[in-house]
Design a protein around this motif. Structure first.
Motif, PDB file in Angstrom:
ATOM      1  N   LEU A   1      -1.131   3.861  -0.267  1.00 24.80           N
ATOM      2  CA  LEU A   1      -0.897   4.413  -1.597  1.00 24.80           C
ATOM      3  C   LEU A   1       0.276   3.701  -2.259  1.00 24.80           C
ATOM      4  CD1 LEU A   1      -1.165   8.243  -0.782  1.00 24.80           C
ATOM      5  CD2 LEU A   1      -2.985   6.699  -1.537  1.00 24.80           C
ATOM      6  N   LEU A   2       0.052   3.110  -3.400  1.00 26.91           N
ATOM      7  CA  LEU A   2       1.128   2.477  -4.146  1.00 26.91           C
ATOM      8  C   LEU A   2       1.780   3.498  -5.078  1.00 26.91           C
ATOM      9  CD1 LEU A   2      -0.362  -0.996  -5.102  1.00 26.91           C
ATOM     10  CD2 LEU A   2       1.425  -0.532  -3.425  1.00 26.91           C
TER      11      LEU A   2
ATOM     12  N   GLY B   1       3.629  -9.432   0.908  1.00 25.26           N
ATOM     13  CA  GLY B   1       4.143  -8.172   0.384  1.00 25.26           C
ATOM     14  C   GLY B   1       3.918  -7.028   1.356  1.00 25.26           C
ATOM     15  N   HIS B   2       2.756  -6.985   1.979  1.00 30.61           N
ATOM     16  CA  HIS B   2       2.463  -5.941   2.954  1.00 30.61           C
ATOM     17  C   HIS B   2       3.451  -5.962   4.110  1.00 30.61           C
ATOM     18  CE1 HIS B   2      -2.043  -5.142   1.861  1.00 30.61           C
ATOM     19  NE2 HIS B   2      -1.224  -4.952   0.853  1.00 30.61           N
ATOM     20  N   ALA B   3       3.880  -7.151   4.492  1.00 29.47           N
ATOM     21  CA  ALA B   3       4.787  -7.269   5.640  1.00 29.47           C
ATOM     22  C   ALA B   3       6.224  -6.920   5.281  1.00 29.47           C
ATOM     23  CB  ALA B   3       4.724  -8.692   6.193  1.00 29.47           C
ATOM     24  N   LEU B   4       6.567  -7.027   3.993  1.00 32.02           N
ATOM     25  CA  LEU B   4       7.975  -6.899   3.609  1.00 32.02           C
ATOM     26  C   LEU B   4       8.305  -5.620   2.857  1.00 32.02           C
ATOM     27  CD1 LEU B   4       8.708 -10.555   2.431  1.00 32.02           C
ATOM     28  CD2 LEU B   4       9.242  -9.517   4.644  1.00 32.02           C
TER      29      LEU B   4
ATOM     30  N   PRO C   1       4.624  -6.045 -13.453  1.00 30.16           N
ATOM     31  CA  PRO C   1       3.282  -6.351 -12.967  1.00 30.16           C
ATOM     32  C   PRO C   1       3.300  -7.406 -11.868  1.00 30.16           C
ATOM     33  CG  PRO C   1       3.399  -6.583 -15.361  1.00 30.16           C
ATOM     34  CD  PRO C   1       4.772  -6.306 -14.879  1.00 30.16           C
ATOM     35  N   VAL C   2       4.273  -8.318 -11.933  1.00 29.12           N
ATOM     36  CA  VAL C   2       4.379  -9.347 -10.900  1.00 29.12           C
ATOM     37  C   VAL C   2       4.738  -8.716  -9.566  1.00 29.12           C
ATOM     38  CG1 VAL C   2       5.627 -11.414 -10.173  1.00 29.12           C
ATOM     39  CG2 VAL C   2       5.001 -11.111 -12.586  1.00 29.12           C
TER      40      VAL C   2
ATOM     41  N   ALA D   1       2.615  -8.776  -6.158  1.00 32.54           N
ATOM     42  CA  ALA D   1       3.198  -9.270  -4.912  1.00 32.54           C
ATOM     43  C   ALA D   1       3.137  -8.219  -3.805  1.00 32.54           C
ATOM     44  CB  ALA D   1       4.642  -9.697  -5.147  1.00 32.54           C
ATOM     45  N   ALA D   2       3.249  -6.957  -4.167  1.00 29.49           N
ATOM     46  CA  ALA D   2       3.235  -5.882  -3.168  1.00 29.49           C
ATOM     47  C   ALA D   2       1.900  -5.783  -2.459  1.00 29.49           C
ATOM     48  CB  ALA D   2       3.560  -4.539  -3.839  1.00 29.49           C
TER      49      ALA D   2
END
Length: 274
Positions: free
Chosen positions: A237-238, A260-263, A249-250, A254-255
């Protein structure tokens, strides 16, 4: 002793003390004229605790308000499709979700350590709809006091402080006790976990975040249905767009990339088998 002199920090230390950190961030966000986040009860309590050294938590961040909005949405949607289902808030701390949602008619169970239950009873409004149970979330005795069946369970700011094996075992027991229910919780990335375990997350010269041994990425969350009995689906869930860079939006794009998933921190919704 006046209301502004309540020494909450004297009773709370370690992980329980983080409840003051998240309370401050939610209240500060709600007080901003350019924010769409409303949390009147958090603001009231924050002002009441004006004698606390909230500055030790560093500059305010909107991250906890954004997380709260995701939790609110999950609860509201589940209760909309399951009228009367209970809400189970694990490690609830000084969350004010119950009041933001308009004091829902569903039974609300707050599972917390004894010192935090004491703080809740002293500081939060009387709420006949809330049953406060003084147990660690890992102490399964509390399950005997909550009816089995579909429920919406929250673990907001909790699982990262517990050992990973204990978290997975608890999720399996939740799935067994609450068939047809859902669990929503937030996680931190592995790098951040490692930094907390070496004392490198200093919010100020007076406060270091407690160790957080458990991390989870969205990719790891997707694997849970095949690894934890009773879990049939996992969803990343974002949070809603916030202010400034949180609304970029950038950043949003990136998320949702592998890096992004890793960080990034993540919020996971698990669904339990019927």
């Amino acid at each position: 002793m006046t209301e502004r002199e309540i020494p909450v920090h004297a009773q709370l230390s370690g992980v329980p003390e983080t409840a003051l950190w998240t309370l401050r961030n939610r209240a500060e966000e709600a007080l901003r004229a350019d924010s769409g986040f409303a949390d009147a009860e958090a603001v009231r309590l924050y002002r009441r605790l004006g004698g606390e050294d909230f500055e030790r938590f560093g500059p305010p961040s909107q991250v906890h308000a954004l997380r709260a909005q995701v939790i609110d949405t999950v609860i509201a949607e589940f209760l909309g499709s399951h009228p009367g289902a209970p809400v189970v808030a694990l490690g609830e701390g000084l969350q004010t979700t119950y009041w933001r949602l308009g004091e829902p008619e569903s039974a609300w169970y707050s599972i917390e350590l004894p010192e935090m239950i004491d703080a809740q009873e002293r500081l939060l409004p009387a709420a006949p709809g809330i049953t406060r149970l003084a147990y660690s979330a890992l102490d399964r005795q509390w399950l005997e006091k909550v009816p089995s069946g579909p429920a919406v369970i929250t673990a907001e700011g909790l699982f990262m402080y517990l050992p990973t094996a204990d978290v997975h075992a608890l999720i399996a027991d939740l799935a067994a006790h609450f068939p047809g229910g859902v669990l929503v919780y937030d996680s931190i990335p592995r790098l951040f976990s490692a930094m907390t375990r070496t004392g490198r997350v200093r919010l100020s010269d007076r406060y270091t975040a407690p160790p957080m041994p458990t991390s989870q990425s969205p990719r790891q969350a997707r694997r849970l249905p095949g690894r934890i009995p009773g879990v049939v689906a996992a969803q990343d869930l974002l949070p809603p767009r916030g202010r400034g860079r949180w609304g970029s939006p950038v950043l949003r794009w990136a998320a949702d990339t592998p890096i992004g998933h890793a960080l990034r921190p993540s919020i996971t919704l698990l669904r339990f088998a019927q």
